[in-house]
Motif scaffolding. Structure first.
Motif, PDB file in Angstrom:
ATOM      1  N   ALA A 140       0.837  -1.208   0.000  1.00 42.48           N
ATOM      2  CA  ALA A 140       0.000   0.000   0.000  1.00 42.48           C
ATOM      3  C   ALA A 140       0.871   1.257   0.000  1.00 42.48           C
ATOM      4  O   ALA A 140       0.572   2.234  -0.702  1.00 42.48           O
ATOM      5  CB  ALA A 140      -0.931  -0.008   1.209  1.00 42.48           C
ATOM      6  N   LEU A 141       1.950   1.239   0.755  1.00 44.66           N
ATOM      7  CA  LEU A 141       2.856   2.391   0.780  1.00 44.66           C
ATOM      8  C   LEU A 141       3.602   2.540  -0.544  1.00 44.66           C
ATOM      9  O   LEU A 141       3.834   3.664  -1.008  1.00 44.66           O
ATOM     10  CB  LEU A 141       3.837   2.263   1.944  1.00 44.66           C
ATOM     11  CG  LEU A 141       4.542   3.535   2.388  1.00 44.66           C
ATOM     12  CD1 LEU A 141       3.580   4.674   2.645  1.00 44.66           C
ATOM     13  CD2 LEU A 141       5.362   3.259   3.643  1.00 44.66           C
ATOM     14  N   PHE A 142       3.927   1.428  -1.187  1.00 42.88           N
ATOM     15  CA  PHE A 142       4.560   1.498  -2.503  1.00 42.88           C
ATOM     16  C   PHE A 142       3.641   2.212  -3.503  1.00 42.88           C
ATOM     17  O   PHE A 142       4.103   2.902  -4.399  1.00 42.88           O
ATOM     18  CB  PHE A 142       4.896   0.107  -3.044  1.00 42.88           C
ATOM     19  CG  PHE A 142       6.037  -0.579  -2.343  1.00 42.88           C
ATOM     20  CD1 PHE A 142       7.141   0.121  -1.915  1.00 42.88           C
ATOM     21  CD2 PHE A 142       5.999  -1.949  -2.131  1.00 42.88           C
ATOM     22  CE1 PHE A 142       8.199  -0.515  -1.284  1.00 42.88           C
ATOM     23  CE2 PHE A 142       7.049  -2.600  -1.500  1.00 42.88           C
ATOM     24  CZ  PHE A 142       8.147  -1.880  -1.073  1.00 42.88           C
ATOM     25  N   ILE A 143       2.352   2.034  -3.348  1.00 40.56           N
ATOM     26  CA  ILE A 143       1.382   2.694  -4.229  1.00 40.56           C
ATOM     27  C   ILE A 143       1.222   4.163  -3.843  1.00 40.56           C
ATOM     28  O   ILE A 143       1.035   5.025  -4.700  1.00 40.56           O
ATOM     29  CB  ILE A 143       0.035   1.948  -4.198  1.00 40.56           C
ATOM     30  CG1 ILE A 143       0.214   0.557  -4.834  1.00 40.56           C
ATOM     31  CG2 ILE A 143      -1.055   2.729  -4.915  1.00 40.56           C
ATOM     32  CD1 ILE A 143      -0.948  -0.381  -4.631  1.00 40.56           C
ATOM     33  N   ALA A 144       1.328   4.471  -2.552  1.00 39.66           N
ATOM     34  CA  ALA A 144       1.153   5.854  -2.084  1.00 39.66           C
ATOM     35  C   ALA A 144       2.299   6.765  -2.512  1.00 39.66           C
ATOM     36  O   ALA A 144       2.085   7.955  -2.773  1.00 39.66           O
ATOM     37  CB  ALA A 144       1.010   5.873  -0.563  1.00 39.66           C
ATOM     38  N   VAL A 145       3.511   6.242  -2.603  1.00 36.97           N
ATOM     39  CA  VAL A 145       4.677   7.074  -2.943  1.00 36.97           C
ATOM     40  C   VAL A 145       4.528   7.734  -4.313  1.00 36.97           C
ATOM     41  O   VAL A 145       4.682   8.950  -4.435  1.00 36.97           O
ATOM     42  CB  VAL A 145       5.989   6.273  -2.830  1.00 36.97           C
ATOM     43  CG1 VAL A 145       7.160   7.030  -3.431  1.00 36.97           C
ATOM     44  CG2 VAL A 145       6.273   5.936  -1.383  1.00 36.97           C
ATOM     45  N   PRO A 146       4.218   6.990  -5.383  1.00 42.31           N
ATOM     46  CA  PRO A 146       4.067   7.674  -6.667  1.00 42.31           C
ATOM     47  C   PRO A 146       2.900   8.661  -6.677  1.00 42.31           C
ATOM     48  O   PRO A 146       2.954   9.680  -7.367  1.00 42.31           O
ATOM     49  CB  PRO A 146       3.858   6.551  -7.680  1.00 42.31           C
ATOM     50  CG  PRO A 146       3.725   5.306  -6.927  1.00 42.31           C
ATOM     51  CD  PRO A 146       4.148   5.538  -5.523  1.00 42.31           C
ATOM     52  N   THR A 147       1.861   8.375  -5.907  1.00 40.99           N
ATOM     53  CA  THR A 147       0.733   9.300  -5.816  1.00 40.99           C
ATOM     54  C   THR A 147       1.192  10.632  -5.241  1.00 40.99           C
ATOM     55  O   THR A 147       0.826  11.701  -5.737  1.00 40.99           O
ATOM     56  CB  THR A 147      -0.384   8.686  -4.955  1.00 40.99           C
ATOM     57  OG1 THR A 147      -0.761   7.433  -5.520  1.00 40.99           O
ATOM     58  CG2 THR A 147      -1.592   9.601  -4.882  1.00 40.99           C
ATOM     59  N   PHE A 148       2.025  10.584  -4.214  1.00 41.16           N
ATOM     60  CA  PHE A 148       2.574  11.800  -3.615  1.00 41.16           C
ATOM     61  C   PHE A 148       3.353  12.603  -4.651  1.00 41.16           C
ATOM     62  O   PHE A 148       3.187  13.820  -4.783  1.00 41.16           O
ATOM     63  CB  PHE A 148       3.487  11.442  -2.431  1.00 41.16           C
ATOM     64  CG  PHE A 148       4.395  12.578  -2.007  1.00 41.16           C
ATOM     65  CD1 PHE A 148       3.908  13.608  -1.228  1.00 41.16           C
ATOM     66  CD2 PHE A 148       5.724  12.596  -2.399  1.00 41.16           C
ATOM     67  CE1 PHE A 148       4.738  14.656  -0.845  1.00 41.16           C
ATOM     68  CE2 PHE A 148       6.563  13.637  -2.024  1.00 41.16           C
ATOM     69  CZ  PHE A 148       6.064  14.668  -1.244  1.00 41.16           C
ATOM     70  N   PHE A 149       4.210  11.936  -5.421  1.00 35.01           N
ATOM     71  CA  PHE A 149       5.041  12.642  -6.387  1.00 35.01           C
ATOM     72  C   PHE A 149       4.232  13.202  -7.548  1.00 35.01           C
ATOM     73  O   PHE A 149       4.509  14.297  -8.029  1.00 35.01           O
ATOM     74  CB  PHE A 149       6.175  11.750  -6.887  1.00 35.01           C
ATOM     75  CG  PHE A 149       7.287  11.664  -5.900  1.00 35.01           C
ATOM     76  CD1 PHE A 149       8.160  12.719  -5.735  1.00 35.01           C
ATOM     77  CD2 PHE A 149       7.439  10.547  -5.101  1.00 35.01           C
ATOM     78  CE1 PHE A 149       9.183  12.666  -4.799  1.00 35.01           C
ATOM     79  CE2 PHE A 149       8.452  10.478  -4.166  1.00 35.01           C
ATOM     80  CZ  PHE A 149       9.326  11.538  -4.012  1.00 35.01           C
ATOM     81  N   LEU A 150       3.229  12.472  -8.005  1.00 40.04           N
ATOM     82  CA  LEU A 150       2.380  13.009  -9.069  1.00 40.04           C
ATOM     83  C   LEU A 150       1.660  14.264  -8.588  1.00 40.04           C
ATOM     84  O   LEU A 150       1.576  15.262  -9.311  1.00 40.04           O
ATOM     85  CB  LEU A 150       1.375  11.958  -9.541  1.00 40.04           C
ATOM     86  CG  LEU A 150       1.933  10.852 -10.416  1.00 40.04           C
ATOM     87  CD1 LEU A 150       0.865   9.795 -10.693  1.00 40.04           C
ATOM     88  CD2 LEU A 150       2.478  11.408 -11.716  1.00 40.04           C
ATOM     89  N   ALA A 151       1.145  14.230  -7.373  1.00 40.28           N
ATOM     90  CA  ALA A 151       0.467  15.402  -6.812  1.00 40.28           C
ATOM     91  C   ALA A 151       1.448  16.559  -6.636  1.00 40.28           C
ATOM     92  O   ALA A 151       1.122  17.710  -6.950  1.00 40.28           O
ATOM     93  CB  ALA A 151      -0.188  15.048  -5.479  1.00 40.28           C
ATOM     94  N   ALA A 152       2.649  16.277  -6.152  1.00 41.31           N
ATOM     95  CA  ALA A 152       3.638  17.334  -5.930  1.00 41.31           C
ATOM     96  C   ALA A 152       4.046  17.997  -7.239  1.00 41.31           C
ATOM     97  O   ALA A 152       4.149  19.229  -7.310  1.00 41.31           O
ATOM     98  CB  ALA A 152       4.863  16.766  -5.218  1.00 41.31           C
TER      99      ALA A 152
END
Length: 172
Positions: free
Chosen positions: A139-151
């Protein structure tokens, strides 16, 4: 749950890497041998992601808990190398601003480098979490790219002067 196991886990990471790579190199005016080598390092390390993603997928389908932990550790290890390669490029460009376009401010490079440090912290934490729960690590592996796309999206909107629209306040 079965559908989640079939997700191509490397796709979100690769999208973020390519987006960050594209964003970075649209700001580069000219390159030299060192920058080309650092760029190739980014591409080499990022190209490794399908391998641990396939290992995670196989461990979810047919492996036991030990296999899932090992696969998550492998993914975290590769994930840790990618931001290191980006930080190397950002650091090089911070020392050689003459390679950047005139409109690119050195502040962009500093901000991107700081943002990338998130992965330097998150991937080792995720590796530790994988020992306890490979599913939570996933789940955290999926959250990391989400953070970067948003940033990256927020940074682009801010640079384009769309901060008011981003905050939901349309200019009058």
């Amino acid at each position: 749950m079965a559908e989640l196991r079939r997700l191509p886990r490397s796709v979100p990471e690769r999208v973020v890497h390519l987006d960050n790579h594209h964003d970075l190199f649209t700001r580069v005016r000219t390159v030299n041998g060192a920058l080309i080598s650092l760029n190739l390092l980014i591409l080499l390390v990022a190209s490794l992601f399908p391998w641990p993603a396939a290992v995670i997928s196989a461990s979810q389908r047919t492996g036991d808990s030990s296999d899932q932990v090992t696969a998550s550790l492998l993914y975290a290890g590769i994930g840790f190398l990618v931001p290191l390669s980006f930080i190397a490029v950002y650091s090089y460009l911070a020392r050689h601003p003459n390679l950047l376009t005139e409109s690119t401010q050195i502040q962009y490079i500093r901000t991107a480098r700081r943002r990338t440090f998130v992965s330097i912290v998150v991937f080792p934490l995720t590796a530790a979490l994988a020992v306890v729960s490979p599913f939570l690590a996933l789940a955290l592996f999926i959250a990391v790219p989400t953070f970067f796309l948003a940033a990256v999206f927020i940074q682009e909107q801010t640079e384009n002067g769309d901060a008011a629209a981003l905050a939901g306040n349309e200019p009058s």
